[in-house]
Scaffold this motif. Structure first.
Motif, short mmCIF file in Angstrom:
data_model
loop_
_atom_site.label_atom_id
_atom_site.label_comp_id
_atom_site.label_asym_id
_atom_site.label_seq_id
_atom_site.Cartn_x
_atom_site.Cartn_y
_atom_site.Cartn_z
N VAL A 78 0.84 -1.21 0.00
CA VAL A 78 0.00 0.00 0.00
C VAL A 78 0.87 1.26 0.00
CG1 VAL A 78 -1.83 1.24 1.20
CG2 VAL A 78 -1.82 -1.23 1.18
N LEU A 79 2.00 1.19 0.71
CA LEU A 79 2.89 2.34 0.76
C LEU A 79 3.60 2.57 -0.57
CD1 LEU A 79 4.59 1.78 4.24
CD2 LEU A 79 2.98 3.59 3.67
N GLY A 80 3.59 1.56 -1.42
CA GLY A 80 4.27 1.68 -2.72
C GLY A 80 5.66 1.08 -2.67
N GLY A 81 5.90 0.18 -1.72
CA GLY A 81 7.20 -0.50 -1.65
C GLY A 81 7.97 -0.21 -0.38
N GLY A 248 -5.09 3.17 0.05
CA GLY A 248 -4.40 4.40 -0.33
C GLY A 248 -5.38 5.34 -1.02
N VAL A 249 -5.41 6.61 -0.60
CA VAL A 249 -6.31 7.58 -1.22
C VAL A 249 -5.48 8.54 -2.07
CG1 VAL A 249 -8.04 9.37 -0.78
CG2 VAL A 249 -7.83 7.43 0.75
N LYS A 250 -4.29 8.82 -1.58
CA LYS A 250 -3.38 9.68 -2.32
C LYS A 250 -1.98 9.18 -2.02
CE LYS A 250 -1.23 14.11 -1.43
NZ LYS A 250 -1.38 15.52 -1.18
N THR A 256 -2.39 4.38 -5.91
CA THR A 256 -3.40 4.46 -4.87
C THR A 256 -4.44 3.36 -5.01
OG1 THR A 256 -4.58 6.01 -6.25
CG2 THR A 256 -3.32 6.94 -4.45
N ASN A 257 -4.20 2.45 -5.96
CA ASN A 257 -5.19 1.39 -6.15
C ASN A 257 -5.03 0.24 -5.17
OD1 ASN A 257 -6.41 2.57 -8.32
ND2 ASN A 257 -4.87 1.80 -9.73
N GLU A 258 -3.89 0.22 -4.49
CA GLU A 258 -3.58 -0.96 -3.68
C GLU A 258 -4.37 -0.97 -2.38
OE1 GLU A 258 -1.92 -3.29 -4.76
OE2 GLU A 258 -0.63 -2.48 -6.32
N ILE A 259 -4.67 -2.17 -1.90
CA ILE A 259 -5.22 -2.28 -0.54
C ILE A 259 -4.40 -3.32 0.22
CG2 ILE A 259 -7.57 -1.60 -1.16
CD1 ILE A 259 -8.35 -4.54 -0.95
N VAL A 297 -8.45 -5.53 -7.64
CA VAL A 297 -8.22 -4.42 -6.72
C VAL A 297 -6.73 -4.17 -6.67
CG1 VAL A 297 -8.57 -3.54 -4.40
CG2 VAL A 297 -10.18 -5.17 -5.35
N GLY A 298 -6.31 -2.98 -7.10
CA GLY A 298 -4.88 -2.68 -7.12
C GLY A 298 -4.19 -3.63 -8.08
#
Ligand SMILES: Nc1ncnc2c1ncn2[C@@H]1O[C@H](COP(=O)(O)OP(=O)(O)OP(=O)(O)O)[C@@H](O)[C@H]1O
Ligand SMILES: [Mg+2]
Length: 451
Positions: A78-81, A248-250, A256-259, A297-298
């Motif tokens: 979710v954080l992007g890595g 993730g919203v922004k 931001t697609n990840e959950i 999703v994501g």
């Protein structure tokens, strides 16, 4: 200490006045004036970054912003890595959903990597935090706790300790002494967050800010809080069920697609490695109005059980109620079922539910919703070994969807034997062993196939 003065700034037009007024004299809007602190010796400028003059984009030296992977794959995704060093993240969520628990587990993971972490609790005493930490098995020596609400003190700790990661839990209780209004007010929250962001960026501290959400579900305080930070996450879930979703919203450094999906246990949040099982009941055989849909999703597929119930409308207007799916799409699908397949849904109340509280908003779930409604209306169960995917058009045609291959692979992995897919998607589709792919061109074909 720097000399400061408090001004009131209109959130609507930016007009500044020296004292609070109910109505902005410039734009005549009510209740738009919010305090802002100005340092007199610094002017109105509060530079976030150190670059002084405009430079050509070709001259800018790319700095590789290193990431620190937390070591919890659900969170890292979710954080992007991982946590980007020097970034500021906002985490919002309903009261009691588990924000402090998540953050404390995050702090533990980072502190165990030998990095210094400062956890500022503004709502609970150190003892309370320690009790929670013991319950969660958190005890890395590099994790420092402090219970503080005064912004000046927090700023001092950040400057003195220079932690790799700092957490403010929560921003609503932090106050800046120069501002007369109470902690949690729009002016306080905005000023405190801006100030902490400034300090964090200057010293390369990664900062997590916890924020409460309002009754409407937005992060309390001004919307500007979300603009100020690099990333915004919501921690959601049904308090009566054990799983929680981090969304993730922004994110300025990732998708931001990840959950991320977690389960709340007495010893803390546990990652859910196989989330599809959560959104599907195991004993669906012979149940009317229920069908499984692989939803994207994501970057991954979740199998979601779609349920529908139709009953004769007791009062004039038939009711259409949905949870987890888009009401407008359901209205379209009901119309298509009525006109193209001859189902008399006009006098029926229709209820649709995506099981487990997930949100399935993509068109690929259309066919699943339509099949579930038809199944309930006709009183015939859908083949429990089958799942469906496809977008339904207004003339009843079934259109192709994205990522069809990944969806059918996930379906097979969880033991399904038949996949009803749009005929458009069958070209180039490789059916996994044990899965029969049934192509359909329109809604009527799909209903005939499944019931
Ligand atoms: N002893 C316990 N055993 C099991 N679960 C517990 C226990 N204590 C708390 N919890 C769980 O933790 C949740 C509270 O977590 P936490 O304090 O992290 O939430 P929060 O979002 O930070 O709340 P707040 O908005 O009050 O700060 C409770 O709702 C409960 O589900
Ligand atoms: Mg808390």
């Amino acid at each position: 200490m720097a000399k400061v003065r408090v001004l009131f700034v209109c959130q609507q037009c930016g007009h500044k006045v020296a004292k609070w007024l109910g109505k902005c004299p410039e734009c005549n809007e009510f209740n738009t004036l919010v305090e802002e602190v100005q340092k007199l010796d610094e002017g109105i400028r509060r530079p976030l970054l150190s670059e002084e003059r405009p430079m050509s984009i070709a001259e800018v030296q790319p700095v590789d912003r290193p990431r620190v992977p937390v070591g919890l794959p659900e969170l890292d995704r979710v954080l992007g890595g991982g946590i980007v060093i020097g970034s500021v993240c906002l985490i919002g969520g309903d009261p009691g959903i588990g924000k402090s628990t998540l953050i404390l587990q995050l702090c533990e993971k980072v502190a165990r990597q030998g990095r210094r972490v400062l956890y500022v609790s503004s709502e609970e005493s150190i003892m309370q935090t320690k009790l929670r930490a013991d319950r969660l098995g958190v005890g890395a020596p590099e994790l420092y706790l402090v219970s503080e609400t005064n912004l000046d003190m927090i700023r001092r700790y950040l400057e003195e300790m220079r932690p790799a990661l700092a957490v403010i839990d929560s921003i609503q209780m932090i106050y800046r002494p120069e501002i007369p209004s109470a902690p949690g007010s729009v002016g306080q929250v905005r000023e405190c967050a801006a100030d902490l962001t400034f300090v964090a960026k200057r010293h390369g501290v990664s900062l997590f800010i916890v924020g409460h959400v309002t009754k409407e579900g937005a992060i309390a305080g001004p919307r500007t809080l979300e603009h100020l930070v690099d990333a915004v996450f919501y921690f959601e879930g049904d308090r009566f069920q054990s799983f929680r979703v981090l969304r993730g919203v922004k994110n300025r450094f990732g998708s931001t697609n990840e959950i991320g999906i977690f389960e709340m246990l007495s010893n803390g949040l546990r990652e859910v490695p196989n989330p599809s099982e959560l959104f599907m009941s195991q004993d669906r055989i012979g149940r009317q109005g229920s069908v499984v849909v692989p939803s994207f999703v994501g970057s991954r597929t979740l199998l979601v059980e779609m349920q529908a119930l139709t009953t004769r409308a007791a009062y004039g207007m038939p009711a259409r109620r949905v949870t987890g799916v888009d009401l407008n799409r359901v209205a379209i699908l009901i119309a298509v079922l009525e006109r193209r397949c001859g189902l008399g849904l006009g006098g029926q109340d229709v209820f649709v539910n995506a099981v487990g509280g997930v949100q399935v908003e993509e068109p690929a779930a259309d066919l699943g919703v339509a099949v579930a409604i038809a199944s309930s209306f006709r009183g015939k169960a859908v083949d429990a070994k089958a799942f469906v995917l496809g977008e339904v058009g207004l003339s009843g045609e079934v259109r192709g969807v994205t990522q069809a291959q990944a969806r059918i692979v996930e379906g097979r992995r969880l033991g399904f034997e038949r996949a009803v897919v749009p005929a458009d998607n069958t070209r180039g589709l490789e059916a996994p062993e044990g899965l029969t792919v049934v192509p359909v061109r329109n809604l009527r074909e799909a209903l005939d196939e499944l019931q």
